[in-house]
Design an enzyme around this catalytic site. Sequence first.
Site, PDB file in Angstrom:
ATOM      1  N   LYS A  22       0.949  -1.173   0.124  1.00  0.00           N
ATOM      2  CA  LYS A  22      -0.003  -0.047  -0.079  1.00  0.00           C
ATOM      3  C   LYS A  22       0.983   1.330   0.158  1.00  0.00           C
ATOM      4  O   LYS A  22       0.675   2.063  -0.861  1.00  0.00           O
ATOM      5  CB  LYS A  22      -0.846  -0.090   1.121  1.00  0.00           C
ATOM      6  N   ASN A  23       1.871   1.275   0.940  1.00  0.00           N
ATOM      7  CA  ASN A  23       2.641   2.526   1.025  1.00  0.00           C
ATOM      8  C   ASN A  23       3.935   2.793  -0.008  1.00  0.00           C
ATOM      9  O   ASN A  23       4.649   3.548   0.198  1.00  0.00           O
ATOM     10  CB  ASN A  23       3.384   2.484   2.563  1.00  0.00           C
ATOM     11  N   CYS A 118      -5.599  12.442  12.161  1.00  0.00           N
ATOM     12  CA  CYS A 118      -6.326  11.295  11.869  1.00  0.00           C
ATOM     13  C   CYS A 118      -6.224  10.528  13.297  1.00  0.00           C
ATOM     14  O   CYS A 118      -5.808  11.012  14.286  1.00  0.00           O
ATOM     15  CB  CYS A 118      -5.664  10.421  10.820  1.00  0.00           C
ATOM     16  N   ASP A 307       3.962   0.849  12.205  1.00  0.00           N
ATOM     17  CA  ASP A 307       3.054   0.286  11.439  1.00  0.00           C
ATOM     18  C   ASP A 307       2.918  -1.223  11.848  1.00  0.00           C
ATOM     19  O   ASP A 307       1.828  -1.846  11.648  1.00  0.00           O
ATOM     20  CB  ASP A 307       3.002   0.107   9.902  1.00  0.00           C
ATOM     21  N   ARG A 399      -8.860  -0.723   3.823  1.00  0.00           N
ATOM     22  CA  ARG A 399      -8.038   0.407   3.125  1.00  0.00           C
ATOM     23  C   ARG A 399      -6.581  -0.288   2.949  1.00  0.00           C
ATOM     24  O   ARG A 399      -5.949   0.235   2.082  1.00  0.00           O
ATOM     25  CB  ARG A 399      -7.927   1.742   4.231  1.00  0.00           C
TER      26      ARG A 399
HETATM   27  C1  EPZ Z   1       3.735   7.022   6.114  1.00  0.00           C
HETATM   28  O1  EPZ Z   1       2.973   7.881   6.621  1.00  0.00           O
HETATM   29  C2  EPZ Z   1       2.796   5.750   6.108  1.00  0.00           C
HETATM   30  N1  EPZ Z   1       1.770   6.037   5.217  1.00  0.00           N
HETATM   31  C3  EPZ Z   1       2.305   5.552   7.511  1.00  0.00           C
HETATM   32  O2  EPZ Z   1       1.623   4.240   7.261  1.00  0.00           O
HETATM   33  C4  EPZ Z   1       3.584   5.226   8.482  1.00  0.00           C
HETATM   34  O3  EPZ Z   1       3.059   5.093   9.813  1.00  0.00           O
HETATM   35  C5  EPZ Z   1       4.476   6.468   8.515  1.00  0.00           C
HETATM   36  O4  EPZ Z   1       5.069   6.840   7.104  1.00  0.00           O
HETATM   37  C6  EPZ Z   1       5.916   6.260   9.216  1.00  0.00           C
HETATM   38  O5  EPZ Z   1       6.524   5.167   8.552  1.00  0.00           O
HETATM   39  C7  EPZ Z   1       2.183   5.998   3.787  1.00  0.00           C
HETATM   40  O6  EPZ Z   1       3.309   5.710   3.361  1.00  0.00           O
HETATM   41  C8  EPZ Z   1       0.971   6.376   2.690  1.00  0.00           C
HETATM   42  P1  EPZ Z   1       5.811  10.438   8.175  1.00  0.00           P
HETATM   43  P2  EPZ Z   1       3.508   9.632   6.756  1.00  0.00           P
HETATM   44  O7  EPZ Z   1       5.767  11.585   7.510  1.00  0.00           O
HETATM   45  O8  EPZ Z   1       4.539   9.939   5.502  1.00  0.00           O
HETATM   46  C9  EPZ Z   1       5.705  13.726  11.848  1.00  0.00           C
HETATM   47  C10 EPZ Z   1      -0.308   2.902   7.599  1.00  0.00           C
HETATM   48  O9  EPZ Z   1      -0.560   2.255   8.519  1.00  0.00           O
HETATM   49  N2  EPZ Z   1       5.936  14.657  10.717  1.00  0.00           N
HETATM   50  O10 EPZ Z   1       7.131   9.599   8.000  1.00  0.00           O
HETATM   51  O11 EPZ Z   1       2.483  10.531   6.679  1.00  0.00           O
HETATM   52  C11 EPZ Z   1       4.675  13.128  11.773  1.00  0.00           C
HETATM   53  O12 EPZ Z   1       3.587  13.934  12.628  1.00  0.00           O
HETATM   54  C12 EPZ Z   1       0.202   4.313   7.680  1.00  0.00           C
HETATM   55  O13 EPZ Z   1       0.209   2.264   6.445  1.00  0.00           O
HETATM   56  C13 EPZ Z   1       6.008  16.006  10.820  1.00  0.00           C
HETATM   57  O14 EPZ Z   1       6.179  16.402  11.911  1.00  0.00           O
HETATM   58  O15 EPZ Z   1       4.467   9.342   7.997  1.00  0.00           O
HETATM   59  C14 EPZ Z   1       4.825  11.757  12.443  1.00  0.00           C
HETATM   60  O16 EPZ Z   1       5.069  12.012  13.927  1.00  0.00           O
HETATM   61  C15 EPZ Z   1      -0.083   4.874   9.095  1.00  0.00           C
HETATM   62  N3  EPZ Z   1       5.792  17.049   9.926  1.00  0.00           N
HETATM   63  C16 EPZ Z   1       6.180  11.573  11.966  1.00  0.00           C
HETATM   64  O17 EPZ Z   1       6.772  12.631  11.433  1.00  0.00           O
HETATM   65  C17 EPZ Z   1       5.706  16.463   8.380  1.00  0.00           C
HETATM   66  O18 EPZ Z   1       5.717  17.476   7.462  1.00  0.00           O
HETATM   67  C18 EPZ Z   1       6.184  10.484  10.805  1.00  0.00           C
HETATM   68  O19 EPZ Z   1       5.372  10.889   9.771  1.00  0.00           O
HETATM   69  C19 EPZ Z   1       5.642  15.291   8.208  1.00  0.00           C
HETATM   70  C20 EPZ Z   1       5.524  14.361   9.347  1.00  0.00           C
END
Ligand code: EPZ
Length: 418
Positions: A22-23, A118, A307, A399
Amino acid sequence: MGVFVIDGGIPLKGSVRISGAKNAILPSLAACLLTEGKNVLKDVPDLEDVHTMCDLLTSLGADIDFRPQEKEITIDTTNITVHTATYDLVNTMRASFLVMGPLLARKGMAKVSLPGGCAIGSRPVDLHLKGFSSLGATINTGHGYVEAKVKDKLSGARIYLDFPSVGATENILMAAVLAKGQTTIENAATEPEIIDLATMLVSMGANVSGAGTDTIRVIGTDKLYPVEHSIIPDRIEAGTYMIAAAMTGGDVFLENVMPDHLKPVTAKLREAGVEISEELTSIHIRNSRHLKAVDIKTHPHPGFPTDMQAQMTSFLCHAEGTSMIVETIFENRFMHVSELKRMGARIKIDGRTAIIEGGVPFMGAQVRATDLRAGAALILAGLCAKDRTEISDIYHIDRGYEKMEEKLRALGARIKRT
Ligand code: EPZ
């Protein structure tokens, strides 16, 4: 709203094919916006989120043919006439925000609804926007939308990510490949999905090196060309089935996996006493008895993946002994705990730490999926409970897990969707 009804206590046996990730498919779909012409994506999982991303690309002007039976999507992005991703689509799925980088690179402007929070956290996009402005874009936010514009073309820059954000790394990478000059992304995310996206971009004609390390270098090119690209297997789906096999004391072969992507999960499950053997593209989980408690701390790759945290919580309720889980990535990713406690789990939460008293048998109950991985954790607990569990709000599960009840039934589980 669908409900999963599970009569647990059956050791899972047989083999299961893991679907495309998915990711990985979600950023790959967004990357198609960088080219004019027909891209073909293979080994595509039939997931709600994939349909949502296809709807979004269609709303931007793409012509999409999704053939789930063949696990293939053809996307013609010749006529991308719209550069706005609306609230309803982005609100359905945060990953829609990944169209911002490619739209900005291709059209010189992008207007995307700010993804709301979310269940698992506020999930800001500040690092994405900081990257785009470093590349020369002007960013305006208002009325729930973010607008990015650049007069001519983006220009390469040196960008340091305060946090190795997966989405920010992907969005900035997709913007940088068509920028003038060189871009360096430092403290970049190193997840396998980043490598898969970079592989696709390079086959489109982009000049990207260092994907998978914390420093990614890009030399911008003028034009990128449509490609055929196969999606990597879903390491989180694989990890979920590994735990299902271990918790039910089963004997399961996972096909179409890349064991390398599962190193942190495999290491922790082995430490807990699970017998795991690996081949090039398959993993075998044998009868696991006397599972014992291990401590988990989630980290960006190659640390233990957030995850897999909810699924591991279920596993540790089942294993003997007391364990501790620390969730360092998201501020509210313990939504599954209160539902697991309805099934008899003994868990104490203190901030980002969960203390689990294992060895307590799960009891069937009526529970609710609060988010994708929390739903998976409840299924794992239901497969273990000796009586009936009913899980509602399973749209969360649809999803991110392809045909989960069919795959589990094929392994002998008594699960049905009502
Ligand atoms: C990706 O989300 C994945 N989704 C998530 O999978 C996964 O949990 C996450 O990476 C971490 O590995 C997809 O790839 C579609 P991040 P993403 O940006 O990109 C903070 C699932 O269950 N952050 O690495 O949104 C954020 O708040 C989903 O399949 C900022 O502060 O994750 C979080 O605490 C859930 N500012 C941390 O970084 C930003 O601009 C990790 O977020 C961006 C992120």
